[in-house]
Design an enzyme around this catalytic site. Structure first.
Site, PDB file in Angstrom:
ATOM      1  N   ASN A  32      14.279  21.279   1.828  1.00 22.39           N
ATOM      2  CA  ASN A  32      12.925  21.189   2.370  1.00 22.39           C
ATOM      3  C   ASN A  32      12.666  22.439   3.198  1.00 22.39           C
ATOM      4  O   ASN A  32      13.590  23.040   3.730  1.00 22.39           O
ATOM      5  CB  ASN A  32      12.797  19.928   3.244  1.00 22.39           C
ATOM      6  N   LYS A  75       2.775  19.660  -2.055  1.00 21.13           N
ATOM      7  CA  LYS A  75       1.344  19.430  -2.233  1.00 21.13           C
ATOM      8  C   LYS A  75       0.836  20.284  -3.391  1.00 21.13           C
ATOM      9  O   LYS A  75       1.180  21.469  -3.495  1.00 21.13           O
ATOM     10  CB  LYS A  75       0.631  19.842  -0.945  1.00 21.13           C
ATOM     11  N   ASN A 102       0.650  16.093  -8.233  1.00 20.44           N
ATOM     12  CA  ASN A 102      -0.585  15.827  -8.977  1.00 20.44           C
ATOM     13  C   ASN A 102      -1.304  17.147  -9.230  1.00 20.44           C
ATOM     14  O   ASN A 102      -2.394  17.388  -8.735  1.00 20.44           O
ATOM     15  CB  ASN A 102      -1.507  14.899  -8.176  1.00 20.44           C
ATOM     16  N   SER A 128       3.579   8.527 -11.478  1.00 16.58           N
ATOM     17  CA  SER A 128       2.723   7.503 -10.880  1.00 16.58           C
ATOM     18  C   SER A 128       3.543   6.339 -10.362  1.00 16.58           C
ATOM     19  O   SER A 128       4.581   5.993 -10.914  1.00 16.58           O
ATOM     20  CB  SER A 128       1.710   6.974 -11.894  1.00 16.58           C
ATOM     21  N   LYS A 183      -1.678  12.291 -16.718  1.00 15.29           N
ATOM     22  CA  LYS A 183      -1.641  11.689 -15.369  1.00 15.29           C
ATOM     23  C   LYS A 183      -3.042  11.690 -14.749  1.00 15.29           C
ATOM     24  O   LYS A 183      -3.446  10.723 -14.088  1.00 15.29           O
ATOM     25  CB  LYS A 183      -0.657  12.445 -14.464  1.00 15.29           C
ATOM     26  N   ASN A 187      -5.300   8.479 -13.509  1.00 17.05           N
ATOM     27  CA  ASN A 187      -5.976   8.298 -12.226  1.00 17.05           C
ATOM     28  C   ASN A 187      -7.461   8.013 -12.406  1.00 17.05           C
ATOM     29  O   ASN A 187      -8.028   7.218 -11.664  1.00 17.05           O
ATOM     30  CB  ASN A 187      -5.760   9.526 -11.334  1.00 17.05           C
ATOM     31  N   TYR A 191      -9.335   4.787 -10.964  1.00 16.44           N
ATOM     32  CA  TYR A 191     -10.602   4.741 -10.231  1.00 16.44           C
ATOM     33  C   TYR A 191     -11.532   3.690 -10.858  1.00 16.44           C
ATOM     34  O   TYR A 191     -12.188   2.926 -10.157  1.00 16.44           O
ATOM     35  CB  TYR A 191     -11.321   6.097 -10.277  1.00 16.44           C
TER      36      TYR A 191
HETATM   37  C1  6PG Z   1      -0.397   7.097  -8.629  1.00 18.42           C
HETATM   38  C2  6PG Z   1      -1.603   7.329  -7.768  1.00 18.42           C
HETATM   39  C3  6PG Z   1      -1.346   8.478  -6.846  1.00 18.42           C
HETATM   40  C4  6PG Z   1      -2.256   8.523  -5.662  1.00 18.42           C
HETATM   41  C5  6PG Z   1      -3.658   8.900  -6.009  1.00 18.42           C
HETATM   42  C6  6PG Z   1      -4.671   8.338  -5.052  1.00 18.42           C
HETATM   43  O1  6PG Z   1      -0.572   7.152  -9.840  1.00 18.42           O
HETATM   44  O2  6PG Z   1       0.667   6.851  -8.079  1.00 18.42           O
HETATM   45  O3  6PG Z   1      -2.704   7.588  -8.575  1.00 18.42           O
HETATM   46  O4  6PG Z   1      -1.344   9.635  -7.607  1.00 18.42           O
HETATM   47  O5  6PG Z   1      -2.183   7.355  -4.946  1.00 18.42           O
HETATM   48  O6  6PG Z   1      -3.707  10.295  -5.955  1.00 18.42           O
HETATM   49  O7  6PG Z   1      -5.833   8.981  -5.353  1.00 18.42           O
HETATM   50  P1  6PG Z   1      -7.082   9.062  -4.429  1.00 18.42           P
HETATM   51  O8  6PG Z   1      -6.637   9.502  -3.073  1.00 18.42           O
HETATM   52  O9  6PG Z   1      -7.909  10.081  -5.122  1.00 18.42           O
HETATM   53  O10 6PG Z   1      -7.655   7.693  -4.419  1.00 18.42           O
END
Ligand code: 6PG
Length: 478
Positions: A32, A75, A102, A128, A183, A187, A191
């Site tokens: 790290n 990040k 991501n 995920s 991926k 997401n 949503y």
């Molecule tokens: C996953 C989630 C993860 C994260 C999202 C949340 O698959 O584990 O999708 O990637 O919790 O990025 O996304 P938001 O902050 O855009 O709701």
């Protein structure tokens, strides 16, 4: 000591992923930027397996057996490039860098190309399942060169979630950005699922007159049927939770402004570029955006709307059943749209993604995990070229059976003034797909009228223009 895999970036996702490798018997080099995190990982979890702590990048690289496999868990964006720039010069031909963040798939394409030119493998892997998934078994969506995947396969398969049939939730998605693309769509679908669940909740509460704890019970019941999924399960948990401080339902003390880190927005931006209609996902992103606009909402708060009391108990029960059907049908539409995007991108970028394989690895570990995904997998197994999931015989039958209740739920919501952008957009999409003719004919005629943009005819080949400003004669415009 040499380590079989390394993880750099030990925030919660990286730390849990490192622990997952160690718990599965792999020796893991850990690194790290600030060494305190590395030390605390080894102090707190050292007894879970073999960790090889490294303070410097050089030490970290030296600890890895060849070909080196290093997982970057920082990040997305600038920090990922910074870590790659730091490590790439220390690596040798055939070594593999795995980006488990991501990342935007275009960044992954760029990075993969740049590293390939230096003889290094770059695997952009969507992961995920949140913190818990990282530790106990996520769904992993790796892209990049197939030979790099082969070098990772046993490790990824052992840390990945296992579907109910025991199959690990990871597979080689396709070259370069394919993993991060998939991926991203995951997401986007996440949503949409969340928005649809929100609409169902709102309808049960405002129209059905149910209290949050009762709605939790309804979701629990739904979770035993075709909606069985992680998101429905946690919805019931959240709705049955009481705020310790006020004694109110927890959901009532949470500020109603949904945030987003960006992957949903990327999905819609990319869909627009690819020309794929993903109205369900788009409405979900816009609904979050609207929720965050305090000034708009304040300005709109006094606007007139209908005033109707909640339904009585018997009607409410029937209504709840309609809402289940509306939720299910709308969900089907979002998934159909998401897969359209995957299929379009696969063609566009030559990724050769197997649509059924994506469904298979989403069956466990990831946020949208659901029994339903087994059925999506079966639909593509029966016909890998399925143009839309809605055309699968079983799904078509189900949506056909749900449509009347779905319409009633949307109509009731409209009459009662409850916003249901997800349900309504999905229903409109369904009706547009069904329609033999669309008013797009009129749009084309208007475009030709004001801008001589031309049109095609239904009855013969060719491109035409009508001389609207003259004698309205039709001329060929090829
Ligand atoms: C996953 C989630 C993860 C994260 C999202 C949340 O698959 O584990 O999708 O990637 O919790 O990025 O996304 P938001 O902050 O855009 O709701």
């Amino acid at each position: 000591t040499t380590a079989q895999i390394g993880v750099t970036g030990l925030a919660v996702m990286g730390r849990n992923l490192a622990r997952n490798f160690a718990r599965n018997g792999y020796s893991v080099a850990v690194h790290n930027r600030t060494a305190a995190k590395t030390r605390s990982l080894v102090e707190d979890f050292g007894d879970e397996g073999t960790f090889v702590p490294a303070e410097s990048a050089e030490e970290f690289v030296a600890a890895l057996e060849r070909p080196r496999r290093l997982v970057v868990m920082v990040k997305a964006g600038g920090p990922t490039d910074a870590v790659i720039d730091e490590f790439a010069p220390l690596l040798e031909e055939g070594d593999v860098i795995i980006d488990g963040g991501n990342a935007h798939f275009e960044d992954t394409r760029r990075r993969e190309k740049a590293l390939r030119e230096r003889g290094l493998h770059f695997v952009g892997a969507g992961i995920s399942g949140g913190e818990e998934g990282a530790l106990h078994g996520p769904s992993i969506m790796p892209g990049g060169p197939p030979e790099a995947y082969e070098a990772l396969r046993p490790l990824l398969e052992s840390i990945a979630a296992k579907a109910p049939d025991g199959v690990p939730c990871t597979t080689h998605i396709g070259p370069d950005g394919a993993g991060h693309f998939v991926k991203m769509v995951h997401n986007g679908i996440e949503y949409a699922d969340m928005q649809l669940i929100g609409e169902a909740y709102e309808l049960l509460r405002d129209v059905g007159g149910y209290a949050p704890a009762e709605i939790a019970g309804i979701f629990r019941r739904w979770n035993e049927g075709r909606l069985d999924s992680y998101l429905i399960e946690i919805t019931a948990e959240v709705l049955s939770h009481t705020d310790a401080e006020t004694g109110k339902p927890f959901v009532d003390v949470v500020l109603d402004r949904a945030e987003q880190k960006g992957t949903g927005r990327w999905t819609v931006q990319t869909a627009l570029d690819l020309g794929v209609p993903v109205s369900g996902i788009a409405e979900a992103v816009f609904a979050r955006s609207l929720s965050g606009h305090a000034e708009l909402r304040e300005a709109g708060a006094g606007l007139p709307g209908p005033n109707a009391p909640a339904l009585d108990a018997a009607d409410a029960e029937q209504f709840a059943d309609q809402v289940e059907q509306a939720l299910y049908a709308s969900k089907l539409v979002s998934y159909a749209q998401g897969w359209n995007m995957i299929q379009k991108a696969s063609e566009e970028y030559d990724w050769d993604i197997a649509p059924g394989a994506v469904a298979a690895i989403w069956r466990a570990g990831c946020i949208i995990r659901a029994a339903f995904l087994d059925r999506v997998r079966n639909a593509f197994a029966a016909d890998p070229g399925l143009p839309t999931l809605l055309a699968d015989a079983e799904f078509a039958k189900e949506i056909g059976e749900a449509q009347s209740a779905w319409r009633s739920a949307v109509a009731t919501a409209t009459h009662r003034g409850v916003a249901v952008p997800g349900f309504a957009a999905a229903l409109s999409y369904y009706d547009a797909l069904r329609a033999g003719r669309l008013p797009a004919a009129l749009t084309q005629a208007q475009r030709d009228y004001f801008g001589a943009h031309t049109y095609r005819r239904t009855d013969r080949e060719g491109v035409f223009h009508t001389l609207w400003g003259e004698d309205r004669r039709e001329v060929g415009a090829d």
